[in-house]
Design a protein around this motif. Structure first.
Motif, short mmCIF file in Angstrom:
data_model
loop_
_atom_site.label_atom_id
_atom_site.label_comp_id
_atom_site.label_asym_id
_atom_site.label_seq_id
_atom_site.Cartn_x
_atom_site.Cartn_y
_atom_site.Cartn_z
N SER A 150 0.85 -1.19 0.00
CA SER A 150 0.00 0.00 0.00
C SER A 150 0.89 1.24 0.00
CB SER A 150 -0.90 0.02 1.24
OG SER A 150 -1.78 -1.09 1.24
N ARG A 151 0.35 2.35 -0.50
CA ARG A 151 1.16 3.57 -0.63
C ARG A 151 1.75 4.04 0.70
NH1 ARG A 151 -1.50 8.44 -3.49
NH2 ARG A 151 -3.30 7.84 -2.20
N ASN A 152 0.94 3.98 1.77
CA ASN A 152 1.44 4.47 3.05
C ASN A 152 2.51 3.56 3.63
OD1 ASN A 152 -0.60 2.44 3.61
ND2 ASN A 152 -0.50 3.08 5.74
N ILE A 153 2.63 2.34 3.12
CA ILE A 153 3.64 1.39 3.61
C ILE A 153 4.90 1.44 2.76
CG2 ILE A 153 4.12 -1.05 4.06
CD1 ILE A 153 1.07 -1.40 4.45
N VAL A 154 4.74 1.42 1.44
CA VAL A 154 5.91 1.34 0.56
C VAL A 154 6.54 2.69 0.28
CG1 VAL A 154 5.04 -0.77 -0.52
CG2 VAL A 154 4.53 1.45 -1.58
N GLY A 155 5.75 3.77 0.37
CA GLY A 155 6.28 5.10 0.12
C GLY A 155 6.96 5.20 -1.24
N ALA A 156 8.18 5.75 -1.26
CA ALA A 156 8.92 5.96 -2.51
C ALA A 156 9.43 4.66 -3.13
CB ALA A 156 10.08 6.92 -2.26
N LEU A 157 9.32 3.55 -2.40
CA LEU A 157 9.80 2.26 -2.93
C LEU A 157 8.93 1.75 -4.07
CD1 LEU A 157 10.64 0.51 0.45
CD2 LEU A 157 12.29 1.29 -1.26
N GLY A 158 7.70 2.23 -4.16
CA GLY A 158 6.81 1.80 -5.24
C GLY A 158 6.60 0.30 -5.27
N LEU A 159 6.79 -0.29 -6.44
CA LEU A 159 6.59 -1.73 -6.61
C LEU A 159 7.79 -2.57 -6.20
CD1 LEU A 159 4.61 -2.19 -9.98
CD2 LEU A 159 3.92 -2.96 -7.70
N THR A 160 8.87 -1.94 -5.78
CA THR A 160 10.09 -2.68 -5.47
C THR A 160 9.88 -3.78 -4.42
OG1 THR A 160 11.49 -0.81 -6.07
CG2 THR A 160 12.46 -2.49 -4.66
N PRO A 161 9.18 -3.53 -3.31
CA PRO A 161 8.99 -4.61 -2.33
C PRO A 161 8.30 -5.83 -2.93
CG PRO A 161 8.48 -2.50 -1.33
CD PRO A 161 8.66 -2.25 -2.80
N LEU A 162 7.27 -5.60 -3.73
CA LEU A 162 6.56 -6.73 -4.33
C LEU A 162 7.46 -7.48 -5.32
CD1 LEU A 162 4.08 -8.45 -4.86
CD2 LEU A 162 3.35 -6.77 -6.55
N LYS A 163 8.16 -6.75 -6.16
CA LYS A 163 9.03 -7.40 -7.14
C LYS A 163 10.09 -8.25 -6.44
CE LYS A 163 8.56 -4.03 -10.91
NZ LYS A 163 9.25 -3.06 -11.78
N GLU A 164 10.67 -7.70 -5.38
CA GLU A 164 11.71 -8.44 -4.66
C GLU A 164 11.12 -9.62 -3.90
OE1 GLU A 164 15.14 -8.13 -4.56
OE2 GLU A 164 14.70 -6.94 -6.34
N ALA A 165 9.89 -9.47 -3.36
CA ALA A 165 9.25 -10.57 -2.65
C ALA A 165 8.92 -11.72 -3.60
CB ALA A 165 7.98 -10.08 -1.96
N VAL A 166 8.43 -11.39 -4.79
CA VAL A 166 8.13 -12.42 -5.78
C VAL A 166 9.42 -13.11 -6.23
CG1 VAL A 166 7.29 -12.82 -8.13
CG2 VAL A 166 6.00 -11.35 -6.59
N LYS A 167 10.47 -12.34 -6.43
CA LYS A 167 11.76 -12.92 -6.82
C LYS A 167 12.28 -13.87 -5.74
CE LYS A 167 16.50 -11.58 -8.03
NZ LYS A 167 17.45 -10.42 -8.19
N LEU A 168 12.20 -13.44 -4.48
CA LEU A 168 12.65 -14.29 -3.37
C LEU A 168 11.79 -15.54 -3.26
CD1 LEU A 168 14.51 -14.73 -0.98
CD2 LEU A 168 13.01 -13.28 0.39
N ALA A 169 10.48 -15.37 -3.39
CA ALA A 169 9.58 -16.53 -3.33
C ALA A 169 9.89 -17.53 -4.45
CB ALA A 169 8.12 -16.07 -3.42
N SER A 170 10.23 -17.03 -5.61
CA SER A 170 10.60 -17.91 -6.72
C SER A 170 11.85 -18.70 -6.39
CB SER A 170 10.83 -17.10 -8.00
OG SER A 170 9.65 -16.47 -8.43
#
Length: 379
Positions: free
Chosen positions: A160-180
């Motif tokens: 969510s915007r209030n959680i990721v701030g300026a990181l944008g989609l980076t947390p999700l992309k990195e989480a998906v990569k790690l999960a893979s």
């Protein structure tokens, strides 16, 4: 035939077998027992479920239950009175405190699994946000948990915007990569996203889970014309799973009704219950939400599948729970459809009314009664 328990005369709905009809359900040694055609069953405990639904034990795939280490989680044992036999905590624990969750899980009435938060501290409070910056993740410890601990059912990130701030989609992309890399699923919380929900859905792989499908904060699952975003349809085609995860704040009638009208029903119905919503307005309980989705037009088989068969697969227990197939664990929920004036609402002022609701009558886990309504008859 001798059994420990026999449930008679109910309408049995078991999505795994695509069965919807009258049947006896027998329990022996903690498992569902086959009842041969024409054979008499003698049981130590016989229960009459006439006029009621008999389902596999309900599975709440998204409910905060780490109550000893989280100020908004509920005591998981309370779920037994709502028909829930298995619950999945969605990221309240992280790599630094998962062992406390696993110790906690051993002493609860219901079966527990958890999603591991990418943030080491998990989600202990709503007073501040967890750190989702990938630079702060303990990747080595996360890998050890995912590979060695059976109670862990995947990786969780909130986007969510209030959680990721300026990181944008980076947390999700990195989480998906790690999960893979770890050969596990990624489960993502989506409300008020920093981009369109379509772009977010594009990042997900088959088997990943998209939570809070019908939220009404910021950009939603609908385009400006009220149609389901094409990226979400493409995500579903490639095997992404969609969880309603209603909670108190993550559901809007206008969004859900438009999506359902366009054939986009949830794969999972879950509560996202906390102390702010459990037994209160908006979410209340899993049977309450099941009733709401029936009012919204889903059929009973689809609703039952979303709280039994589908979540059982996602936590690696397909065929073992979430079904009344002989040999499966004797997890059973009996719900009565009772007449009542029920008002369903959302935080946006939406209100819908129903003349009936599903009311828990019996909860059985591994053949043991966890809950029985006082007026549920015993033969």
């Amino acid at each position: 035939m001798k059994a420990d328990m026999l449930i008679k005369n109910g309408r049995v709905v078991d999505p795994v077998r695509n069965f919807d009809g009258r049947a006896y359900i027998a329990v022996k040694d903690g498992r569902i027992a086959a009842v041969p055609t024409g054979e008499t069953v003698q049981a130590n405990c016989e229960l009459d479920a006439a006029g009621a639904l008999v389902l596999p034990g309900l599975i709440d795939y998204h409910v905060h239950v780490f109550s000893c280490c989280c100020d908004f989680a509920i005591n998981p044992s309370l779920l037994a009175a709502t028909g829930v036999t298995t619950a999945v905590d969605p990221g309240t624990a992280g790599a630094a405190n998962f062992e406390a969750f696993e110790a906690f899980a051993k002493f609860q009435a219901v079966r527990l699994r958890y999603l591991l938060n990418v943030s080491s501290g998990g989600l202990p409070t709503l007073k501040y946000c967890e750190n989702v910056n990938p630079a702060a993740w303990d990747r080595e410890r996360i890998a050890k948990v995912i590979r060695e601990h059976k109670l862990c059912a995947g990786l969780k990130v909130r986007q969510s915007r209030n959680i990721v701030g300026a990181l944008g989609l980076t947390p999700l992309k990195e989480a998906v990569k790690l999960a893979s890399e770890l050969k596990t699923r990624c489960v993502v919380h989506v409300t008020d996203p920093p981009c369109s929900m379509g772009k977010l859905a594009d990042e997900l792989r088959p088997g990943d889970v998209f939570c809070h499908l019908y939220h009404g904060q910021g950009q939603t699952m609908l385009d400006e014309r009220g149609n389901v975003l094409p990226e979400l349809r493409e995500a579903r085609k490639r095997g992404v799973i969609f969880d309603a995860a209603n909670g108190r704040n993550h559901f809007r009638f206008e969004i859900a009704e438009a999506a359902l009208a366009h054939g986009f029903a949830p794969d999972i119905i879950s509560t996202d219950a906390t102390v702010l919503s459990f037994n209160k307005s908006c979410a209340f309980s899993l049977p309450n939400l099941m009733s709401k989705y029936l009012v919204l037009g889903m059929d009973m088989m689809s609703v039952a599948r979303s709280v039994t068969e589908t979540p059982a697969k996602l936590i690696g227990l397909a065929g073992k729970i979430g079904t009344l197939t002989p040999g499966a664990a004797a997890d059973i929920t009996v719900l009565a459809e009772k007449p009542a004036k029920i008002i369903y609402d959302d935080i946006y002022g939406g209100r819908r009314e129903s003349g009936s609701t599903l009311v828990p009558q019996l909860t059985v886990k591994d053949g043991q009664i966890l809950f029985r309504a006082q007026d549920f008859s015993r033969v």
